[in-house]
Design a protein around this motif. Sequence first.
Motif, PDB file in Angstrom:
ATOM      1  N   HIS A  31     -12.592  -1.047 -10.703  1.00  0.00           N
ATOM      2  CA  HIS A  31     -12.362  -2.426 -11.135  1.00  0.00           C
ATOM      3  C   HIS A  31     -12.870  -2.715 -12.542  1.00  0.00           C
ATOM      4  O   HIS A  31     -12.297  -3.539 -13.256  1.00  0.00           O
ATOM      5  N   GLY A  34     -10.331  -1.312 -14.727  1.00  0.00           N
ATOM      6  CA  GLY A  34      -9.151  -2.141 -14.541  1.00  0.00           C
ATOM      7  C   GLY A  34      -9.223  -3.426 -15.341  1.00  0.00           C
ATOM      8  O   GLY A  34      -8.196  -3.947 -15.814  1.00  0.00           O
ATOM      9  N   VAL A  38      -6.471  -5.179 -17.813  1.00  0.00           N
ATOM     10  CA  VAL A  38      -6.025  -6.567 -17.736  1.00  0.00           C
ATOM     11  C   VAL A  38      -6.073  -7.212 -19.120  1.00  0.00           C
ATOM     12  O   VAL A  38      -5.167  -7.971 -19.511  1.00  0.00           O
ATOM     13  N   GLY A  55     -11.318  -6.265 -12.898  1.00  0.00           N
ATOM     14  CA  GLY A  55      -9.862  -6.301 -12.904  1.00  0.00           C
ATOM     15  C   GLY A  55      -9.345  -5.646 -11.639  1.00  0.00           C
ATOM     16  O   GLY A  55      -9.940  -5.757 -10.583  1.00  0.00           O
ATOM     17  N   TRP A  56      -8.242  -4.925 -11.801  1.00  0.00           N
ATOM     18  CA  TRP A  56      -7.653  -4.275 -10.634  1.00  0.00           C
ATOM     19  C   TRP A  56      -8.145  -2.844 -10.470  1.00  0.00           C
ATOM     20  O   TRP A  56      -8.680  -2.243 -11.395  1.00  0.00           O
ATOM     21  N   VAL A  58      -6.574   0.901  -9.456  1.00  0.00           N
ATOM     22  CA  VAL A  58      -5.282   1.583  -9.411  1.00  0.00           C
ATOM     23  C   VAL A  58      -5.546   3.082  -9.460  1.00  0.00           C
ATOM     24  O   VAL A  58      -6.617   3.521  -9.914  1.00  0.00           O
TER      25      VAL A  58
END
Length: 267
Positions: A31, A34, A38, A55-56, A58
């Motif tokens: 994250h 991530g 973002v 963030g995300w 992945v």
Amino acid sequence: MRRFIDLSIYLENDVISDPPMMQPKIEYIRHDAGAEQVKLFFDGLESDELPDSEGWAVEFVQLCTHNGTHLDAPYHYHSTMNGKDGHPERAITIDEVPLEWCFQSGVKLDFRDKDDGYVVTAADVEAELARINHTLQPLEIVLINTAAGKAYGQPDYVNKGCGMGYEATLYLLDQGIRVTGTDAWSWDAPFSYTAERYAADKDASIIWEGHKAGRDVGYCHLEKLHNLEALPHHGFTVSCFPHKVRGGSAGWTRAVAIIDDDAEKND
């Protein structure tokens, strides 16, 4: 009530489920990283403006279509199929496999007592079907429980378990079976044992003989199944829809067995 039994292995790093040149590679973006991604979409954004500065997550994945639990298409075995009558057809790829093949009643044959490298015969299949008192029906999905199932995650996994020979495979196909499966690395006996036999006799017909049965009758099989020990011999449904890889020789699947309580009581 229904029970769902996961028949699939993980896609993961550092567990030997394939030869070295075929092993998957997964890069995990957490994250915090991530959040940096973002920021690229929003001019002037700082990470600390995001909730918990996160963030995300992945993942970037490098795979072949035969990593993890997967369904092989007839195209994997040969360029043609259904040639038993002398009129071969173009072998179908994984995106062309009929979906009705992939959701059917299941049957488990237990060959865990067979030595590693043993090649299962049609007589072995007949004897096991008699033992479990089952008559095969067209389109049933036949799963082969081998000694490889308990060896998953060990360094010698790819060399474990028995394999299905040409005549055993054709015996199933002649009764209308179109999807089979195994908890071993391959539907055939491990290559290390086949190589020893080939070195002694120089008979190339033994190489990949179970797969090559698809030249005569087109079929699919699942490889690297897991947890087959948890299944009854019959009285369950298998779901194994493959990922739709255009023109592919195989597709990854989350293979699952579905057991209705009433059916299991009657097994």
